[in-house]
Design an enzyme around this catalytic site. Structure first.
Site, PDB file in Angstrom:
ATOM      1  N   ALA A 143      32.824  34.261  45.264  1.00 15.50           N
ATOM      2  CA  ALA A 143      32.765  35.435  44.382  1.00 15.50           C
ATOM      3  C   ALA A 143      31.417  36.146  44.579  1.00 15.50           C
ATOM      4  CB  ALA A 143      33.006  35.033  42.932  1.00 15.50           C
ATOM      5  N   SER A 144      30.686  36.405  43.502  1.00 17.72           N
ATOM      6  CA  SER A 144      29.444  37.188  43.602  1.00 17.72           C
ATOM      7  C   SER A 144      28.328  36.486  44.346  1.00 17.72           C
ATOM      8  CB  SER A 144      28.957  37.576  42.207  1.00 17.72           C
ATOM      9  OG  SER A 144      29.782  38.576  41.657  1.00 17.72           O
TER      10      SER A 144
END
Length: 337
Positions: A55-56
């Protein structure tokens, strides 16, 4: 690094956790543990070498690719991004620079507002997810979002900012964002099991992301089919340690660039930590963090610079990793003093 295995067992059982936990110290792996399933429907067990989404956490890869172009003279940190955006995204302030985007101080409107009251099961993409295969394809989703504050005024975490950086990478290099990151970051770091994978065509060793801690609901329709500047890299726990060592050994960007990226640019009080360029920083000690949360992803990798220690938790459910992350964060703080 000392790990309380009893407390770790309790944290694993709390949600429950599904994914991989690994601790590396220098050249030695001192803990490698996998829990749950790589694929629940087929009852394929998780393995320590599974590829799991960050993800991030992927934002660091975007930031490093941008810094490589800065080193090559293709971009400058002080350049307004309007020069490459042209007439696209007219609501982005003309004084927003590359540096503003890298440090989350641009003030531009975010297509995914992390302060909004959203559920992991919500469908937040406003264009068909199968169309999101390049950075340019995100432009319709970024349009129409007004500036929140003047550039440089303060820190505000912004996913749109890193998608804009991906668009700049594509326009400055003439290749796709994914190919740029591969050439500029992944290959120099020697990450053989790291890259962008399409959610609707995952290979056998990649973990499906599950929206909830139980059941078979996958995140395929909740996220872009191919992640971009703000998230989407799949990696292994072993590759994460390899990444940190390559980064700090100067094999991705120069020492001067690295010092700039790892310098605190903002004190993020509500997170009890600081932010550089693409990296979270410990509130007071030399420890670096990548973190990601999304539908089907809960992730953190922490690197203790002085001891060359990496502590990584890669979860393939939305919230299952957080009790484990919290337990290991306590162990890290105890070691740092």
């Amino acid at each position: 690094m000392q790990i309380d295995t009893v407390s770790l067992d309790q944290a694993v059982a709390e949600r429950p956790f599904t994914g991989v936990i690994r601790v590396d110290v220098g050249d030695e792996c001192v803990l490698a543990r996998s829990e749950g399933f790589l694929h629940r429907g087929l009852r394929v067990p998780m393995t320590p070498d599974a590829r799991i989404a960050m993800a991030s956490g992927s934002k660091a890869f975007t930031a490093l690719a941008v810094m490589r172009l800065v080193e090559d003279g293709a971009l400058r940190l002080e350049d307004p991004v309007r020069g490459l955006l042209g007439s696209d995204l007219p609501l982005v302030d003309d004084t927003v620079t590359v540096a503003h985007l890298l440090t989350h101080t641009s003030g531009i409107g975010d297509y995914f507002d992390e302060d909004a009251d959203l559920s992991v099961s919500d469908y937040v993409m406003t264009v068909p997810v199968h169309e999101l295969t390049t950075a340019e394809a995100f432009l319709p989703m970024l349009e129409g979002r007004p500036q929140k504050f003047a550039p440089g005024e303060r820190f505000a975490y912004c996913n749109s900012g890193f998608v804009v950086l991906a668009i700049l990478l594509e326009r400055a290099t003439g290749i796709t964002y994914h190919e740029a990151v591969k050439r500029l970051v992944i290959e120099p770091a020697g990450l053989e099991h790291t890259g962008f994978l399409p959610l609707n065509d995952l290979p056998a060793d990649a973990a499906t992301g599950y929206v909830f801690e139980e059941g078979n609901l996958a995140n395929t329709l909740h996220l872009p089919v191919l992640g971009n500047g703000d998230g989407g890299v799949f990696t292994t726990a072993e590759d994460l340690h390899r990444f940190w060592l390559a980064l700090l050994d100067g094999r991705i960007v120069s020492r001067d660039s690295l010092d700039l990226m790892l310098r605190p640019h903002s004190d993020v009080v509500d997170e009890d930590r600081r932010y550089g360029m693409g990296f979270w920083l410990h509130r007071s000690r030399p420890a670096l963090m990548l973190e990601g949360f999304d539908a089907g992803v809960s992730f953190r990798s922490t690197h203790l610079v002085e001891s060359r220690t990496t502590v990584s938790v890669l979860g393939n459910s939305s919230r299952g990793a957080w009790p484990v992350v919290a337990e290991l964060a306590a162990s890290i703080d105890a070691q740092l003093g």
